[in-house]
Structures are given as C-alpha cells and as structure tokens.
Write a protein that holds these residues in place. Structure first.
Motif, PDB file in Angstrom:
ATOM      1  N   MET A 223       0.674  -1.109   0.111  1.00  0.00           N
ATOM      2  CA  MET A 223       0.117  -0.037   0.019  1.00  0.00           C
ATOM      3  C   MET A 223       1.020   1.259  -0.120  1.00  0.00           C
ATOM      4  SD  MET A 223      -2.989  -1.277   2.714  1.00  0.00           S
ATOM      5  CE  MET A 223      -3.743   0.344   2.674  1.00  0.00           C
ATOM      6  N   PHE A 224       1.890   1.254   0.639  1.00  0.00           N
ATOM      7  CA  PHE A 224       2.861   2.320   0.659  1.00  0.00           C
ATOM      8  C   PHE A 224       4.189   2.018   0.071  1.00  0.00           C
ATOM      9  CE2 PHE A 224      -0.228   4.504   3.195  1.00  0.00           C
ATOM     10  CZ  PHE A 224      -0.571   3.494   4.112  1.00  0.00           C
ATOM     11  N   VAL A 225       4.214   2.074  -1.125  1.00  0.00           N
ATOM     12  CA  VAL A 225       5.546   1.438  -1.766  1.00  0.00           C
ATOM     13  C   VAL A 225       6.665   2.211  -1.893  1.00  0.00           C
ATOM     14  CG1 VAL A 225       6.481   0.749  -4.443  1.00  0.00           C
ATOM     15  CG2 VAL A 225       3.905   0.480  -3.805  1.00  0.00           C
ATOM     16  N   ALA A 226       6.207   3.582  -1.507  1.00  0.00           N
ATOM     17  CA  ALA A 226       7.795   4.379  -1.021  1.00  0.00           C
ATOM     18  C   ALA A 226       8.258   3.848   0.207  1.00  0.00           C
ATOM     19  CB  ALA A 226       7.264   5.766  -0.848  1.00  0.00           C
ATOM     20  N   MET A 227       7.634   3.388   1.093  1.00  0.00           N
ATOM     21  CA  MET A 227       8.415   2.775   2.316  1.00  0.00           C
ATOM     22  C   MET A 227       8.972   1.376   2.106  1.00  0.00           C
ATOM     23  SD  MET A 227       5.429   3.878   5.176  1.00  0.00           S
ATOM     24  CE  MET A 227       6.264   3.246   6.405  1.00  0.00           C
ATOM     25  N   ALA A 228       8.888   0.712   0.733  1.00  0.00           N
ATOM     26  CA  ALA A 228       9.339  -0.695   0.770  1.00  0.00           C
ATOM     27  C   ALA A 228      10.913  -0.867   1.103  1.00  0.00           C
ATOM     28  CB  ALA A 228       9.202  -0.799  -0.803  1.00  0.00           C
ATOM     29  N   PRO A 229      11.849   0.217   0.913  1.00  0.00           N
ATOM     30  CA  PRO A 229      13.201   0.174   1.262  1.00  0.00           C
ATOM     31  C   PRO A 229      13.305   0.242   2.806  1.00  0.00           C
ATOM     32  CG  PRO A 229      13.063   2.128  -0.508  1.00  0.00           C
ATOM     33  CD  PRO A 229      11.737   1.619  -0.055  1.00  0.00           C
ATOM     34  N   LEU A 230      12.387   0.759   3.512  1.00  0.00           N
ATOM     35  CA  LEU A 230      12.602   0.461   5.095  1.00  0.00           C
ATOM     36  C   LEU A 230      11.774  -0.926   5.235  1.00  0.00           C
ATOM     37  CD1 LEU A 230      12.955   1.659   7.921  1.00  0.00           C
ATOM     38  CD2 LEU A 230      10.964   2.949   7.632  1.00  0.00           C
ATOM     39  N   LEU A 231      10.552  -1.207   4.687  1.00  0.00           N
ATOM     40  CA  LEU A 231       9.870  -2.379   5.260  1.00  0.00           C
ATOM     41  C   LEU A 231      10.624  -3.609   4.835  1.00  0.00           C
ATOM     42  CD1 LEU A 231       6.168  -1.049   4.305  1.00  0.00           C
ATOM     43  CD2 LEU A 231       7.485  -1.212   6.720  1.00  0.00           C
ATOM     44  N   VAL A 232      11.445  -3.752   3.876  1.00  0.00           N
ATOM     45  CA  VAL A 232      11.922  -4.866   3.278  1.00  0.00           C
ATOM     46  C   VAL A 232      12.866  -5.365   4.510  1.00  0.00           C
ATOM     47  CG1 VAL A 232      13.454  -5.984   1.894  1.00  0.00           C
ATOM     48  CG2 VAL A 232      11.713  -4.729   0.840  1.00  0.00           C
ATOM     49  N   PRO A 233      13.867  -4.394   4.714  1.00  0.00           N
ATOM     50  CA  PRO A 233      14.773  -5.092   5.944  1.00  0.00           C
ATOM     51  C   PRO A 233      14.086  -5.464   7.197  1.00  0.00           C
ATOM     52  CG  PRO A 233      15.760  -3.220   4.977  1.00  0.00           C
ATOM     53  CD  PRO A 233      14.272  -3.100   4.633  1.00  0.00           C
ATOM     54  N   VAL A 234      12.962  -5.037   7.545  1.00  0.00           N
ATOM     55  CA  VAL A 234      12.294  -5.170   8.821  1.00  0.00           C
ATOM     56  C   VAL A 234      11.737  -6.520   8.489  1.00  0.00           C
ATOM     57  CG1 VAL A 234      10.435  -4.508  10.241  1.00  0.00           C
ATOM     58  CG2 VAL A 234      11.805  -2.721   9.342  1.00  0.00           C
ATOM     59  N   ALA A 235      11.018  -6.864   7.324  1.00  0.00           N
ATOM     60  CA  ALA A 235      10.324  -7.935   7.223  1.00  0.00           C
ATOM     61  C   ALA A 235      11.389  -9.207   7.142  1.00  0.00           C
ATOM     62  CB  ALA A 235       9.583  -8.027   5.696  1.00  0.00           C
ATOM     63  N   ILE A 236      12.632  -8.774   6.457  1.00  0.00           N
ATOM     64  CA  ILE A 236      13.450  -9.902   6.359  1.00  0.00           C
ATOM     65  C   ILE A 236      14.041 -10.340   7.731  1.00  0.00           C
ATOM     66  CG2 ILE A 236      15.866 -10.090   5.521  1.00  0.00           C
ATOM     67  CD1 ILE A 236      15.335  -8.934   3.152  1.00  0.00           C
ATOM     68  N   TRP A 237      14.301  -9.394   8.644  1.00  0.00           N
ATOM     69  CA  TRP A 237      14.785  -9.823  10.116  1.00  0.00           C
ATOM     70  C   TRP A 237      13.810 -10.526  10.808  1.00  0.00           C
ATOM     71  CZ3 TRP A 237      14.546  -6.816  15.164  1.00  0.00           C
ATOM     72  CH2 TRP A 237      15.677  -7.393  16.009  1.00  0.00           C
ATOM     73  N   ILE A 238      12.572 -10.329  10.470  1.00  0.00           N
ATOM     74  CA  ILE A 238      11.514 -10.864  11.259  1.00  0.00           C
ATOM     75  C   ILE A 238      11.505 -12.393  10.682  1.00  0.00           C
ATOM     76  CG2 ILE A 238       9.104 -11.349  11.432  1.00  0.00           C
ATOM     77  CD1 ILE A 238       8.747  -8.408  11.515  1.00  0.00           C
ATOM     78  N   TYR A 239      11.511 -12.383   9.505  1.00  0.00           N
ATOM     79  CA  TYR A 239      11.560 -13.927   8.763  1.00  0.00           C
ATOM     80  C   TYR A 239      13.050 -14.683   9.532  1.00  0.00           C
ATOM     81  CZ  TYR A 239       8.485 -13.021   5.084  1.00  0.00           C
ATOM     82  OH  TYR A 239       7.202 -12.766   4.309  1.00  0.00           O
ATOM     83  N   THR A 240      14.077 -14.093   9.501  1.00  0.00           N
ATOM     84  CA  THR A 240      15.236 -14.665  10.441  1.00  0.00           C
ATOM     85  C   THR A 240      15.098 -14.953  11.548  1.00  0.00           C
ATOM     86  OG1 THR A 240      16.783 -13.144   8.879  1.00  0.00           O
ATOM     87  CG2 THR A 240      17.665 -14.109  10.810  1.00  0.00           C
ATOM     88  N   LEU A 241      14.497 -14.063  12.348  1.00  0.00           N
ATOM     89  CA  LEU A 241      14.110 -14.499  13.819  1.00  0.00           C
ATOM     90  C   LEU A 241      12.994 -15.762  13.859  1.00  0.00           C
ATOM     91  CD1 LEU A 241      13.787 -11.014  15.560  1.00  0.00           C
ATOM     92  CD2 LEU A 241      15.867 -12.807  15.641  1.00  0.00           C
ATOM     93  N   VAL A 242      12.060 -15.661  12.936  1.00  0.00           N
ATOM     94  CA  VAL A 242      11.217 -16.828  13.151  1.00  0.00           C
ATOM     95  C   VAL A 242      11.971 -18.140  12.623  1.00  0.00           C
ATOM     96  CG1 VAL A 242       9.086 -17.920  11.721  1.00  0.00           C
ATOM     97  CG2 VAL A 242       9.092 -15.413  12.453  1.00  0.00           C
ATOM     98  N   PHE A 243      12.808 -18.159  11.716  1.00  0.00           N
ATOM     99  CA  PHE A 243      13.370 -19.423  11.267  1.00  0.00           C
ATOM    100  C   PHE A 243      14.828 -19.719  12.071  1.00  0.00           C
ATOM    101  CE2 PHE A 243      11.875 -18.332   6.885  1.00  0.00           C
ATOM    102  CZ  PHE A 243      11.202 -19.311   6.718  1.00  0.00           C
ATOM    103  N   ALA A 244      14.977 -18.747  13.214  1.00  0.00           N
ATOM    104  CA  ALA A 244      15.979 -19.174  14.127  1.00  0.00           C
ATOM    105  C   ALA A 244      15.342 -19.718  15.201  1.00  0.00           C
ATOM    106  CB  ALA A 244      16.719 -17.769  14.614  1.00  0.00           C
ATOM    107  N   PHE A 245      14.080 -19.328  15.550  1.00  0.00           N
ATOM    108  CA  PHE A 245      13.312 -19.763  16.573  1.00  0.00           C
ATOM    109  C   PHE A 245      12.855 -21.368  16.224  1.00  0.00           C
ATOM    110  CE2 PHE A 245       8.789 -21.103  17.537  1.00  0.00           C
ATOM    111  CZ  PHE A 245       9.056 -21.264  18.805  1.00  0.00           C
ATOM    112  N   SER A 246      12.578 -21.516  14.819  1.00  0.00           N
ATOM    113  CA  SER A 246      12.223 -22.944  14.361  1.00  0.00           C
ATOM    114  C   SER A 246      13.387 -23.821  14.496  1.00  0.00           C
ATOM    115  CB  SER A 246      11.697 -22.780  13.006  1.00  0.00           C
ATOM    116  OG  SER A 246      10.906 -21.896  12.816  1.00  0.00           O
TER     117      SER A 246
END
Length: 308
Positions: A223-246
């Motif tokens: 919805m806010f494509v202009a924020m993608a450069p900020l949101l992509v690293p946040v999402a990747i870190w959450i994915y990393t933490l989820v898979f680390a927990f797994s």
C-alpha cells in the motif's frame, strides 16, 4: 505433546541468548544487501515488465477502471509494484530459510548440545555437502509446489493454507536434517524421522504460519510502496528470527528424541549381556571332590600330620 511444549518454551528462551541475537544479524545483512542491490539495479525494469503484462489482460483493465470509478485513482500506479512485492515473498522466505540453515543452525545446535546434551556422542551421520544438497533439493521441490499451487491461491481459504503448509514442509525437511546431521548416525536419523514424522511436520507447519506474520508488513509495503526500502529489511529480520526460533525448536526436540532413542536401544543390549552372563555362570562346571572323601578333605591332602 509434553516434548513439543518443552522444546517450544526452551526455544523461546534460547532466542533471547546474546549469541543467537548476534547470529541473526548475519543473514539479515546479507539478505538486505542482496535485496537492495537487486532493487537498485532492476526494480524499475521489473515494475515496467509487470505493468505491461497486466495491461495486456482486459479483465485486469476492466477491474482497475471500475475501482478507479470508486475513487481509487492511484490504484493503477500501485498495482504493479504491489504485485511485484507479492511475488517476491516466496523467494525471500526460501532465501531466508537457506541462509539461517547454513549460517545459524550449526552454531545454534552446538549451543543447545553444549548446554543440555554435553555427553551426547557425535556420530557424524552426514556432512556439510550432504546438508547443502538436501537443503537445495528440498527448496527446489517447495518452489515447484508453490508455482503449481498459485492458481489455487485465488480460492479465498486456500491462500491462507497452502503457502504456510509448503513453507512448513520445507522448514521440517531442512531444519530437522541440520539439527541431527552432526550428532546422529544415518540410521538413527532415519529412525527419528520415521517415529516422529507427525510431530516434526507439526513443528514445521506451525513455523510456517509464524513465517506468514511478516506478510502484514508486506501488505503495508504494497500500500505504501515508497516505504518498501525500509519495510523490506524489517520483514527480512522477522523472517530470520522466525526461522532461528524454528531451528532452535527442532534442535531441542530432535536432540531429546536422539537421547531417548539411544537409551531405548542400549537397554536391550544391556539386558542381553546380563542374560548371557547369568547363563554362563549357571552353566559353568563345579569342581568335584575326591571320591570317598568328605567334602573339603581333598583340600587337606598333602599336609603333614599334626604332632601327637
């Protein structure tokens, strides 16, 4: 169920360990560098390609014009970038899983073994090369399943079921293998996979649904494509933490299962040794006393007579 819950809470607590938190930044840095680099060089061309393909479908144009008539005038500008971000989700999820499996899992399994199972023998039932082949082969199968199932995502309930199931199966295949590759023999690993397949798959599916949580951030990025450069690293870190927990969850569960398996396999061996020892004692011949002499007299033969 007790084993699942015990390993779950232990994995949660281990996620707060400073070593695990520090390790989570390594896949994050690599993934963010790759994502931003690809976005910098190929984003505009990819968006233009997606937009051209969308405009070639009259059904899409009709739907967009209808929505624009309802006041969503900027939808045409946002649709192509949003769809591109949506298509990038499976790629980023599988890449995050592979980076966690390669860069974090060995260190986290060693941490769990060091703190909980210091006496557990390392039988080296696999190698780094075998682990890489196993991970890439499983990822390829998961990617094929995702591509084949895309038409089914248009059915509203299935989009909430199929991707997490596929990611869960992939997580189960990769994480459980890597958790046992150092400590279990090949035979022990196959036996654990056979006896605990339902529980391991359940951990993987639950992890897959946890991995779907960053999709909320991706929705904001759509919805806010202009924020993608900020949101992509946040999402990747959450994915990393989820898979680390797994990975920690699989490590606690599989190493516990391996310890119990070895205890179970060693008990029949000890019983058979004890039975053989008892049998050998029972069948051992008893020395006979000399004929005509009372028991014990033969042992005194040869001694001089006592003085009278």
């Amino acid at each position: 169920m007790n084993k699942l819950l015990d390993s779950f809470w232990r994995a949660v607590m281990y996620c707060l360990h400073p070593r695990v938190i520090a390790l989570s930044f390594l896949p994050l840095i690599i993934m963010v560098a790759i994502s931003l680099g690809l976005g910098y060089f190929y984003w505009e061309d990819a968006v233009a390609l997606v937009r051209v393909n969308l405009e070639s479908y009259e059904l899409v144009n009709t739907m967009v014009r209808w929505l624009e008539g309802l006041g969503l005038s900027s939808l045409r500008l946002v649709l192509a970038p949003a769809l591109l971000l949506f298509l990038a989700i499976p790629v980023i999820v599988m890449a995050s899983l592979l980076f966690v499996a390669v860069l974090m899992t060995p260190a986290m399994v060693a941490l769990v073994a060091e703190r909980r199972f210091p006496q557990l023998e390392r039988k080296k039932g696999g190698s780094l090369l075998a682990s890489l082949f196993w991970s890439f082969g499983s990822t390829l199968l998961a990617a094929i399943a995702l591509v084949v199932s895309i038409p089914l995502w248009l059915v509203p309930p299935l989009i909430l079921v199929l991707p997490p199931l596929i990611w869960g199966w992939l997580t189960y295949r990769v994480m459980s293998y890597d958790a046992l590759v150092d400590h279990a023999s090949a035979e022990e690993r196959r036996q654990i996979f056979k006896e605990h397949r339902a529980s391991l798959l359940g951990i993987g599916v639950l992890s897959g649904y946890l991995g779907a949580a960053p999709s909320l951030i991706w929705a904001s990025g759509a919805m806010f494509v202009a924020m993608a450069p900020l949101l992509v690293p946040v999402a990747i870190w959450i994915y990393t933490l989820v898979f680390a927990f797994s990975s920690l969850w699989f490590a606690h569960y599989t190493l516990t299962a391996l310890e119990q398996l070895r205890k179970k396999n060693s008990t029949p061996a000890l019983d058979s040794l004890a039975q053989e020892a008892i049998k050998s004692i029972a069948t051992e011949p008893v020395p006979e006393a000399s004929s005509g002499a009372a028991p014990g007299v033969g042992a005194l033969d040869g001694l001089p007579d006592a003085p009278r």
